[in-house]
Design a protein around this motif. Sequence first.
Motif: not given
Length: 526
Positions: A291-294, A287, A311-314, A289, A320-321
């Motif tokens: 806004h970002t998680r993997l 993680t 994974a997600s990016y915001r 940030s 995006w997922t």
Amino acid sequence: MSTWSTTRAPPFPAANTMVIMISVTQRGAPGGWTVLVLLMLPAMARPADWTVTPTVRLRESYTDNMNLAPPEQARGQFITEVSPGVLVSTDGPRLQLALSYTLQKVAYTRQPDRTAQQLDANGHAELLPDWLFLDARAGISERNVSAFGPQLIDPALTNSNSTTVRTQAFSPYLRHYFRGFATALLRYDYQHAGSGGLLDVRSTGETLQLTGDNGGRGWNWDLSLQRTQLDDAALAPVTMSNAALTLSYPVNSNISVFGTAGYEKQDYHSASAQPQGRFGTIGGVWTPSPHTRLSASIGHRFFGKTYSLDASYRLRSMFWTLTYNEDITTTHGEFFSVRPEGLTDFLWDLWATRIPDPQLRMQTIKVFLAISQMLGTDGNVNFFSHRYYLQKQGRLSGVYSTPRSALAVHLATTGRSGQTSNAIDSVILGPDELTLTDRTRQTSLQAGWNWRMSARGSLTLGASHSRAKSLTTGREDHNSALTLSLTRQLSSRISASADLRHVRHTSNKGGNYRENGVGATVIVAF
């Protein structure tokens, strides 16, 4: 046979709240059962704000291929729909409920009229503070039976490859935090999915889970014990049990690692590896940030190596997922699987200032996502079967928004390999097509674009293409759809829309068809 009733009880003197009882009774279920009744109990202890909105949906449409038949057999006709319904919702500290029900009356110019129902209900209640909780779900919807052949897009159309599915789920559970030790969860699950003579599956399950409390320092642990009993009307009862211990460790504020070890046993009659044995998984979470998680893992189960990815990016205007998972599944299980809600949540927050009215905002989101996902939740069909499958599934979804428009893209791939004998599907597939679903692969690409022309009007364009392939027989079907919808909010309680669609279906086994449709709809909320 299904019946629906709503009852408004007199206000409780101490709370001045409304209690709504919702029941769905299905012939063949022992005595029927009441859905979401217990979700109303917390209203007795604390006031809750309810929204109850009766609606009427009027629609006139025309299709040039009513039965989705080949060109030489295509017949056009007009369709008139009158659909009364109700929306019920509350979002309190101890009770959340969202329910949508529609009774659809459909009249045709060249065939007998028919009646259908649609129900989507979800609820969560805290019955005893910090101890006793309840989750419940119920649904009635039209579903495609097979991934091959004609695919249902408009519920008003008819074909031999669709049927009505009724689902019910009921889950009370105890959860409590024991300071310095763990959070304990004891859950009971009941699920039922039925569709006439094609599908009738019930399952009950018990779960005990302990999640350790280390105060956020060093290693943590999670112990899970699960047991599920499945009763399929076409099979002998099956018991599935699972015991797992997970250890996790935070390397730093951005990275953590975890490992899982356990034992599973499933007593269905497998055509390949015995469905039991030890399993293990190792993985990590990054993680960098807010806004970002993997999260990713690799492991081994009785059927071989397993992989997972989440994974997600915001950003402010983009989300995006990307997910991938492998598991043993069934048709019944997929009906109750929890779909990712990231896109809906993102659009809800994103359009909060643009569409302040909550009901109108949710309606706009549903229309937008429905048009961009025409062939099912993922564009891939959860085809009917009594078999157990090894499913490998990947999804990529994204939304990009500007002040007046939004673009959504969804890519999905689903591969299934049968783990049990195909002979049990003879009623669904017929004796000549039993190998059709031994190994299948479905892929789909969907896109939707919404343009908010004004505070009351919007234009939505959707396009989708999917492919279903049988790796055992070589059959390959393609489905494409292009849709256009213009929506206008005429007043606070009246909305209108007009839509166009063009659909194509091709197959290397024949049965190709095209369908064009046009319609106009008015929805009145009282």
